[in-house]
Motif scaffolding. Structure first.
Motif, PDB file in Angstrom:
ATOM      1  N   HIS A  89       0.732  -1.335  -0.069  1.00  0.00           N
ATOM      2  CA  HIS A  89      -0.107  -0.055   0.045  1.00  0.00           C
ATOM      3  C   HIS A  89       0.739   1.256  -0.205  1.00  0.00           C
ATOM      4  O   HIS A  89       0.709   2.197  -0.797  1.00  0.00           O
ATOM      5  CB  HIS A  89      -0.865  -0.005   1.209  1.00  0.00           C
ATOM      6  CG  HIS A  89      -1.697   1.328   1.317  1.00  0.00           C
ATOM      7  ND1 HIS A  89      -1.438   2.165   2.072  1.00  0.00           N
ATOM      8  CD2 HIS A  89      -2.912   1.638   0.699  1.00  0.00           C
ATOM      9  CE1 HIS A  89      -2.308   3.255   1.969  1.00  0.00           C
ATOM     10  NE2 HIS A  89      -3.296   2.647   0.999  1.00  0.00           N
ATOM     11  N   SER A  90       1.896   1.532   0.953  1.00  0.00           N
ATOM     12  CA  SER A  90       2.725   2.643   0.981  1.00  0.00           C
ATOM     13  C   SER A  90       3.852   2.042   1.388  1.00  0.00           C
ATOM     14  O   SER A  90       4.226   1.485   2.337  1.00  0.00           O
ATOM     15  CB  SER A  90       2.094   3.364   1.851  1.00  0.00           C
ATOM     16  OG  SER A  90       2.847   4.759   2.168  1.00  0.00           O
ATOM     17  N   THR A  91       5.073   3.197   0.882  1.00  0.00           N
ATOM     18  CA  THR A  91       6.361   2.839   1.656  1.00  0.00           C
ATOM     19  C   THR A  91       6.895   4.301   1.998  1.00  0.00           C
ATOM     20  O   THR A  91       8.128   4.381   2.001  1.00  0.00           O
ATOM     21  CB  THR A  91       7.384   2.210   0.586  1.00  0.00           C
ATOM     22  OG1 THR A  91       7.293   3.006  -0.667  1.00  0.00           O
ATOM     23  CG2 THR A  91       7.043   0.796   0.022  1.00  0.00           C
ATOM     24  N   ALA A 121       7.486  -1.737   3.311  1.00  0.00           N
ATOM     25  CA  ALA A 121       6.227  -2.153   3.641  1.00  0.00           C
ATOM     26  C   ALA A 121       6.556  -3.342   4.396  1.00  0.00           C
ATOM     27  O   ALA A 121       7.261  -4.330   4.257  1.00  0.00           O
ATOM     28  CB  ALA A 121       5.338  -2.484   2.576  1.00  0.00           C
ATOM     29  N   ARG A 131      -3.750  -1.629   3.494  1.00  0.00           N
ATOM     30  CA  ARG A 131      -4.072  -0.391   3.952  1.00  0.00           C
ATOM     31  C   ARG A 131      -3.807  -0.267   5.011  1.00  0.00           C
ATOM     32  O   ARG A 131      -3.260   0.718   5.796  1.00  0.00           O
ATOM     33  CB  ARG A 131      -5.082   0.053   3.094  1.00  0.00           C
ATOM     34  CG  ARG A 131      -5.643   1.552   3.502  1.00  0.00           C
ATOM     35  CD  ARG A 131      -7.147   1.689   2.569  1.00  0.00           C
ATOM     36  NE  ARG A 131      -7.283   3.143   2.861  1.00  0.00           N
ATOM     37  CZ  ARG A 131      -8.212   3.418   3.851  1.00  0.00           C
ATOM     38  NH1 ARG A 131      -8.607   2.341   4.592  1.00  0.00           N
ATOM     39  NH2 ARG A 131      -8.410   4.591   4.012  1.00  0.00           N
ATOM     40  N   SER A 153      -0.530   0.068   6.670  1.00  0.00           N
ATOM     41  CA  SER A 153       0.066   1.432   6.552  1.00  0.00           C
ATOM     42  C   SER A 153      -0.348   2.196   7.960  1.00  0.00           C
ATOM     43  O   SER A 153       0.535   2.981   8.187  1.00  0.00           O
ATOM     44  CB  SER A 153      -0.234   1.993   5.279  1.00  0.00           C
ATOM     45  OG  SER A 153       0.270   1.394   4.291  1.00  0.00           O
ATOM     46  N   GLY A 191       6.338   1.303   5.894  1.00  0.00           N
ATOM     47  CA  GLY A 191       4.885   1.232   5.611  1.00  0.00           C
ATOM     48  C   GLY A 191       4.131  -0.021   5.564  1.00  0.00           C
ATOM     49  O   GLY A 191       4.455  -0.738   6.440  1.00  0.00           O
ATOM     50  N   GLY A 192       3.061  -0.023   4.746  1.00  0.00           N
ATOM     51  CA  GLY A 192       2.007  -1.247   5.017  1.00  0.00           C
ATOM     52  C   GLY A 192       1.959  -2.218   3.734  1.00  0.00           C
ATOM     53  O   GLY A 192       1.930  -1.757   2.675  1.00  0.00           O
ATOM     54  N   MET A 218       1.913   9.937   7.540  1.00  0.00           N
ATOM     55  CA  MET A 218       2.397   9.390   6.201  1.00  0.00           C
ATOM     56  C   MET A 218       2.617  10.748   5.288  1.00  0.00           C
ATOM     57  O   MET A 218       3.656  10.489   4.532  1.00  0.00           O
ATOM     58  CB  MET A 218       1.308   8.499   5.629  1.00  0.00           C
ATOM     59  CG  MET A 218       1.539   7.264   6.320  1.00  0.00           C
ATOM     60  SD  MET A 218       0.385   5.935   5.401  1.00  0.00           S
ATOM     61  CE  MET A 218      -1.339   6.228   6.234  1.00  0.00           C
TER      62      MET A 218
END
Length: 373
Positions: free
Chosen positions: A33-35, A40, A68, A71, A82-83, A351
């Motif tokens: 989802h996000s770094t 993640a 998600r 994150s 992240g997630g 974030m």
């Protein structure tokens, strides 16, 4: 379904990998989802999705939602991660083999460290030991293999801290003695949570679809009362706290109206079945402790493993879940929003600040140099 990766409220993922290895029978989804905060980090779920007409699509939805959530969880846990999340599709009792786990490890390794994996529903420490043979970005390994062992220990500890914070906010004291707590799902996390609750002097009710799990808890804690179903548990008279500790979606249009508890705080991921449930809880005067806040003890534990695991250090960080939960409850109250909304806002701010900082660093880097130098 593909459009949801880009356009839906559950979308916005950086990367989604569909994995297939015909030789071992592996079919899996890895969702990043996000770094923004770092690589993640999230577990590997091994699940069959019984009753689903399209289990692959169900697995994809699950991976997206879980990634998600990771994150947000990692952001509020104060981790430099992240997630991400992975789902291996199928019945682990039938399909899980060494060959399949090694094939999965090779897919994770192919991401070059963008995703760090760990245990989740259907996977265990011994499985991560196998995955680690093919992938250096594996946590949740056994102590004999340089890992932290079962992350359920600090997951349950963190849920207990979140429950104490919810009690302090609702009743003015974190003391759970004399409170009636219903735990739905007494597997890895729920069973350990029951132990902490009985030690704290709470009256504990339990239920689980697996009879052997209930029998194990009753053998360890004879004072615990078993009920026949989740419906019976959530509508039990005198219930103070409901702790969903099984799969997601426990709080939905059917269950929320039946709740007799005034606090919900449990270890399951994605407890809110759909947007709007958080408002339904608030409208009924039920204090909801956001799941990804209170169940972050496990990810705190496995993240510490990446730095040479120290249980005391990880437990001290997990104890901070109490203060984080209190901060969220107070922010929610002062802002006039449900705690789930307050938690999301705080995580998103963290974030966003990290992403802005990375962008500033990259813009200021000399020509031909990376932001890392």
């Amino acid at each position: 379904m593909i459009e949801s990766l880009f356009h839906s409220a559950q979308g916005g993922h950086e990367q989604v990998v569909l994995c297939q290895d015909p030789r071992s029978g592996l079919k899996a989804v890895i969702a990043i989802h996000s770094t923004a905060l770092g690589p993640a980090l999230g577990g590997t779920r091994f699940h069959a999705y019984p009753g689903e007409a399209a289990p692959e699509e169900a697995a994809l939805r699950d991976a997206l939602n879980l990634a998600r959530g990771m994150s947000y969880k990692n952001a509020l846990a104060g981790l430099a991660h992240g997630g991400g999340k992975a789902v291996i599709i199928g019945d682990p009792e039938r399909l899980k083999t060494e060959e399949l786990l090694l094939a999965y490890g090779r897919f994770v390794a192919g991401l070059g460290g963008r995703y760090v994996t760990a245990c989740d529903v259907g996977t265990y420490v011994a499985d991560m030991d196998v995955v680690a043979r093919a992938c250096p970005w594996t946590t949740g390994r056994s102590p004999e293999n340089g890992g932290a062992g079962d992350s359920s220990v600090l997951t349950a500890f963190g849920v207990f801290q979140g429950m104490r914070a919810a009690a302090a906010h609702r009743w003015g004291t974190p003391d759970l003695a004399g409170r009636t707590v219903g735990v739905a799902g007494v597997g890895k996390v729920g069973r350990l949570l029951v132990g902490r609750l009985t030690e704290a002097g709470a009256r504990v009710l339990v239920t689980d679809v697996r009879e052997e799990a209930v029998r194990r808890v009753l053998a360890d804690h004879p004072g615990v009362t078993a009920l026949g179903s989740t419906r019976e548990l959530i509508s039990a008279p005198g219930l103070d706290i409901y702790a969903p500790c099984a799969l997601g979606g426990a709080l939905n249009d059917a269950t929320v109206p039946l709740l007799t508890a005034s606090v919900v705080c449990g270890g399951a991921n994605n407890q809110l079945d759909h947007p709007g449930v958080e408002k339904d809880l608030a409208d009924r005067g039920i204090l909801y402790a956001p799941d990804y806040v209170v169940n972050s003890g496990g990810v705190i534990q496995v993240a510490d493993e990446l730095h040479g695991f120290d249980f005391a250090r990880a437990k001290a960080k997990a104890a901070g879940i109490y203060d984080t939960a209190l901060e969220i409850f107070r922010h929610a109250e002062s802002s006039g929003v449900p705690p789930a909304v307050a938690a999301d806002r705080i995580a998103e701010q963290r974030m966003a600040r990290a992403a802005e900082g990375a962008g500033t660093a990259a813009a200021g880097a000399p020509a031909g140099a990376s932001a890392d130098g």
